[in-house]
Design a protein around this motif. Structure first.
Motif, PDB file in Angstrom:
ATOM      1  N   LEU A 296      82.212  35.356  23.879  1.00  0.00           N
ATOM      2  CA  LEU A 296      82.848  35.065  24.928  1.00  0.00           C
ATOM      3  C   LEU A 296      83.077  36.154  25.912  1.00  0.00           C
ATOM      4  O   LEU A 296      83.505  37.255  25.422  1.00  0.00           O
ATOM      5  CB  LEU A 296      84.219  34.718  24.382  1.00  0.00           C
ATOM      6  N   ARG A 297      82.804  36.143  27.285  1.00  0.00           N
ATOM      7  CA  ARG A 297      83.083  37.166  28.249  1.00  0.00           C
ATOM      8  C   ARG A 297      84.318  36.785  28.964  1.00  0.00           C
ATOM      9  O   ARG A 297      84.596  35.555  29.378  1.00  0.00           O
ATOM     10  CB  ARG A 297      82.077  36.937  29.365  1.00  0.00           C
ATOM     11  N   VAL A 298      85.432  37.627  28.613  1.00  0.00           N
ATOM     12  CA  VAL A 298      86.754  37.185  29.007  1.00  0.00           C
ATOM     13  C   VAL A 298      87.069  37.227  30.465  1.00  0.00           C
ATOM     14  O   VAL A 298      86.593  38.263  31.385  1.00  0.00           O
ATOM     15  CB  VAL A 298      87.874  38.564  28.460  1.00  0.00           C
ATOM     16  N   HIS A 299      87.810  36.325  31.041  1.00  0.00           N
ATOM     17  CA  HIS A 299      88.159  36.343  32.350  1.00  0.00           C
ATOM     18  C   HIS A 299      89.705  36.537  32.729  1.00  0.00           C
ATOM     19  O   HIS A 299      89.746  36.998  33.693  1.00  0.00           O
ATOM     20  CB  HIS A 299      87.795  34.718  33.041  1.00  0.00           C
ATOM     21  N   GLU A 300      90.225  35.922  31.679  1.00  0.00           N
ATOM     22  CA  GLU A 300      91.563  36.066  31.971  1.00  0.00           C
ATOM     23  C   GLU A 300      92.246  36.292  30.419  1.00  0.00           C
ATOM     24  O   GLU A 300      91.918  35.513  29.345  1.00  0.00           O
ATOM     25  CB  GLU A 300      92.393  35.309  32.812  1.00  0.00           C
ATOM     26  N   ALA A 301      93.486  36.700  30.160  1.00  0.00           N
ATOM     27  CA  ALA A 301      93.998  36.849  28.993  1.00  0.00           C
ATOM     28  C   ALA A 301      95.475  36.861  29.158  1.00  0.00           C
ATOM     29  O   ALA A 301      96.060  37.719  30.334  1.00  0.00           O
ATOM     30  CB  ALA A 301      93.684  38.128  28.198  1.00  0.00           C
ATOM     31  N   TYR A 302      96.420  36.309  28.375  1.00  0.00           N
ATOM     32  CA  TYR A 302      97.848  36.341  28.882  1.00  0.00           C
ATOM     33  C   TYR A 302      98.683  35.689  27.745  1.00  0.00           C
ATOM     34  O   TYR A 302      98.389  35.177  26.814  1.00  0.00           O
ATOM     35  CB  TYR A 302      98.375  35.481  30.032  1.00  0.00           C
ATOM     36  N   VAL A 303      99.939  36.202  27.448  1.00  0.00           N
ATOM     37  CA  VAL A 303     100.945  35.883  26.560  1.00  0.00           C
ATOM     38  C   VAL A 303     101.303  34.214  26.545  1.00  0.00           C
ATOM     39  O   VAL A 303     101.249  33.743  27.628  1.00  0.00           O
ATOM     40  CB  VAL A 303     102.139  36.747  26.674  1.00  0.00           C
ATOM     41  N   GLN A 304     101.370  34.148  25.123  1.00  0.00           N
ATOM     42  CA  GLN A 304     102.290  32.611  24.878  1.00  0.00           C
ATOM     43  C   GLN A 304     103.294  32.904  24.317  1.00  0.00           C
ATOM     44  O   GLN A 304     103.887  33.855  23.318  1.00  0.00           O
ATOM     45  CB  GLN A 304     101.219  31.985  23.804  1.00  0.00           C
ATOM     46  N   CYS A 305     104.658  32.645  25.134  1.00  0.00           N
ATOM     47  CA  CYS A 305     105.988  33.298  24.496  1.00  0.00           C
ATOM     48  C   CYS A 305     106.375  32.650  23.424  1.00  0.00           C
ATOM     49  O   CYS A 305     105.795  31.624  22.896  1.00  0.00           O
ATOM     50  CB  CYS A 305     106.970  32.921  25.903  1.00  0.00           C
ATOM     51  N   SER A 306     107.293  33.532  22.651  1.00  0.00           N
ATOM     52  CA  SER A 306     107.669  33.277  21.156  1.00  0.00           C
ATOM     53  C   SER A 306     108.772  32.034  21.007  1.00  0.00           C
ATOM     54  O   SER A 306     109.099  31.433  20.097  1.00  0.00           O
ATOM     55  CB  SER A 306     108.210  34.224  20.672  1.00  0.00           C
ATOM     56  N   LYS A 307     109.271  31.510  22.282  1.00  0.00           N
ATOM     57  CA  LYS A 307     110.377  30.569  22.060  1.00  0.00           C
ATOM     58  C   LYS A 307     110.095  29.342  21.235  1.00  0.00           C
ATOM     59  O   LYS A 307     111.145  28.990  20.278  1.00  0.00           O
ATOM     60  CB  LYS A 307     110.827  30.199  23.536  1.00  0.00           C
ATOM     61  N   TYR A 308     109.072  28.675  21.196  1.00  0.00           N
ATOM     62  CA  TYR A 308     108.797  27.596  20.426  1.00  0.00           C
ATOM     63  C   TYR A 308     108.019  27.778  19.226  1.00  0.00           C
ATOM     64  O   TYR A 308     107.441  26.687  18.536  1.00  0.00           O
ATOM     65  CB  TYR A 308     108.441  26.355  21.366  1.00  0.00           C
ATOM     66  N   ILE A 309     107.392  29.015  18.993  1.00  0.00           N
ATOM     67  CA  ILE A 309     106.533  29.312  17.910  1.00  0.00           C
ATOM     68  C   ILE A 309     107.295  29.089  16.542  1.00  0.00           C
ATOM     69  O   ILE A 309     108.066  30.017  16.269  1.00  0.00           O
ATOM     70  CB  ILE A 309     105.977  30.380  18.035  1.00  0.00           C
ATOM     71  N   PRO A 310     106.961  28.268  15.804  1.00  0.00           N
ATOM     72  CA  PRO A 310     107.746  28.219  14.404  1.00  0.00           C
ATOM     73  C   PRO A 310     107.449  29.401  13.515  1.00  0.00           C
ATOM     74  O   PRO A 310     106.314  30.007  13.425  1.00  0.00           O
ATOM     75  CB  PRO A 310     107.133  26.732  13.748  1.00  0.00           C
ATOM     76  N   HIS A 311     108.150  29.665  12.464  1.00  0.00           N
ATOM     77  CA  HIS A 311     108.095  30.434  11.875  1.00  0.00           C
ATOM     78  C   HIS A 311     107.485  29.895  10.305  1.00  0.00           C
ATOM     79  O   HIS A 311     107.648  29.162   9.828  1.00  0.00           O
ATOM     80  CB  HIS A 311     109.270  30.991  11.281  1.00  0.00           C
ATOM     81  N   LEU A 312     106.288  30.584   9.821  1.00  0.00           N
ATOM     82  CA  LEU A 312     105.501  30.210   8.767  1.00  0.00           C
ATOM     83  C   LEU A 312     105.561  31.377   7.811  1.00  0.00           C
ATOM     84  O   LEU A 312     105.287  32.389   8.046  1.00  0.00           O
ATOM     85  CB  LEU A 312     104.309  29.735   9.070  1.00  0.00           C
ATOM     86  N   GLU A 313     105.613  30.988   6.483  1.00  0.00           N
ATOM     87  CA  GLU A 313     105.686  32.013   5.413  1.00  0.00           C
ATOM     88  C   GLU A 313     104.178  32.049   4.606  1.00  0.00           C
ATOM     89  O   GLU A 313     103.944  30.930   3.995  1.00  0.00           O
ATOM     90  CB  GLU A 313     106.597  31.779   4.166  1.00  0.00           C
ATOM     91  N   PRO A 314     103.546  33.145   4.813  1.00  0.00           N
ATOM     92  CA  PRO A 314     102.184  33.229   4.013  1.00  0.00           C
ATOM     93  C   PRO A 314     102.460  32.891   2.602  1.00  0.00           C
ATOM     94  O   PRO A 314     103.420  33.184   1.889  1.00  0.00           O
ATOM     95  CB  PRO A 314     101.729  34.563   4.135  1.00  0.00           C
ATOM     96  N   ALA A 315     101.507  32.026   2.010  1.00  0.00           N
ATOM     97  CA  ALA A 315     101.610  31.912   0.705  1.00  0.00           C
ATOM     98  C   ALA A 315     100.056  31.667  -0.015  1.00  0.00           C
ATOM     99  O   ALA A 315      99.310  30.973   0.825  1.00  0.00           O
ATOM    100  CB  ALA A 315     102.505  30.409   0.342  1.00  0.00           C
ATOM    101  N   PRO A 316     100.009  31.754  -1.271  1.00  0.00           N
ATOM    102  CA  PRO A 316      98.594  31.432  -1.740  1.00  0.00           C
ATOM    103  C   PRO A 316      98.270  30.118  -1.914  1.00  0.00           C
ATOM    104  O   PRO A 316      99.277  29.117  -1.839  1.00  0.00           O
ATOM    105  CB  PRO A 316      98.760  32.109  -3.325  1.00  0.00           C
ATOM    106  N   ARG A 317      97.030  29.619  -1.317  1.00  0.00           N
ATOM    107  CA  ARG A 317      96.599  28.177  -1.313  1.00  0.00           C
ATOM    108  C   ARG A 317      96.599  27.735  -2.737  1.00  0.00           C
ATOM    109  O   ARG A 317      96.004  28.140  -3.773  1.00  0.00           O
ATOM    110  CB  ARG A 317      95.225  28.140  -0.648  1.00  0.00           C
ATOM    111  N   PRO A 318      97.445  26.563  -2.973  1.00  0.00           N
ATOM    112  CA  PRO A 318      97.221  25.995  -4.349  1.00  0.00           C
ATOM    113  C   PRO A 318      95.773  25.568  -4.801  1.00  0.00           C
ATOM    114  O   PRO A 318      94.991  25.087  -3.856  1.00  0.00           O
ATOM    115  CB  PRO A 318      98.038  24.669  -4.178  1.00  0.00           C
TER     116      PRO A 318
END
Length: 217
Positions: A158-180
């Protein structure tokens, strides 16, 4: 087709809606501060820590496809401030997203940190497919075993044309865990999860159910 004015971020559609909804000044501030034509040092470091990415592509007619890729940190490799690459494996053999790339190189990537900083990064650019041997000749430092011994069929470059932030307001929190290990007892196989099992599907086609008659017959 690229409808963006030369040297300016944002599409004509974006600007039309900004004008209609009265957000043009706020959008201009965002463009000036956040939309970068390359990967900053902080963005490059962020990509190198991520274990997943969401993808968007479209074919020549504008028909869209979304995708998801995952791997160990660094499976998406930052080659330089304008270039990213990641390996593709055999999968289901459909090649929906990569088939789109052959018709229309525009690709969107969204990296999201759900566990620590709760922030995201959009990266948009032009993609091309490169064979494994050719890619490694040019970039010999690419990871060798990001999929437990599987060999990449191609690399998406991929040749980058633009990059920008996705704000944190609606990003849920997920806890890493081993896959069963194994699947839940009541979970269908992947191939049967959203469609009937193949044998039942073939049987239903051979013996279609009788039509339901209207009430009164």
């Amino acid at each position: 087709m690229n409808d963006r004015p030369a040297g300016r971020p944002g599409s004509a559609g974006e600007r039309l809606l900004q004008s209609h909804l009265g957000t043009a000044d706020r959008a201009a501030t965002f463009y000036d501060r956040q939309v970068q034509p390359r990967l900053t040092d902080q963005m490059r470091d962020f990509v190198g820590r991520q274990t997943m990415v969401f993808l968007s592509t479209a074919d020549a007619g504008g028909n869209c496809d979304t995708g998801f890729r995952a791997g160990p940190p660094g499976f998406v490799t930052v080659l330089d401030e304008y270039t990213l690459t990641y390996p593709e494996y055999r999968g289901n053999g459909v090649h929906a997203g990569n088939g789109n790339v052959l018709e229309n190189p525009h690709m969107g990537m969204l990296f999201v940190d759900f566990t620590h900083h709760h922030i995201g990064l959009h990266v948009n650019g032009a993609a091309q497919l490169v064979g494994d041997a050719e890619q490694r000749r040019v970039y010999p430092h690419l990871p060798l075993d990001s999929a437990h011994g599987r060999q990449p069929s191609v690399w998406v470059h991929l040749r980058v044309h633009e990059a920008y932030v996705q704000c944190s307001k609606y990003i849920p929190h997920l806890e890493p865990a081993p896959r069963p290990r194994g699947l839940a007892a009541d979970r269908p196989k992947d191939s049967d999860y959203f469609v009937p099992p193949a044998a039942a599907h073939a049987e239903s086609r051979a013996h279609p159910p009788a039509p339901t008659l209207p009430m009164g017959y």
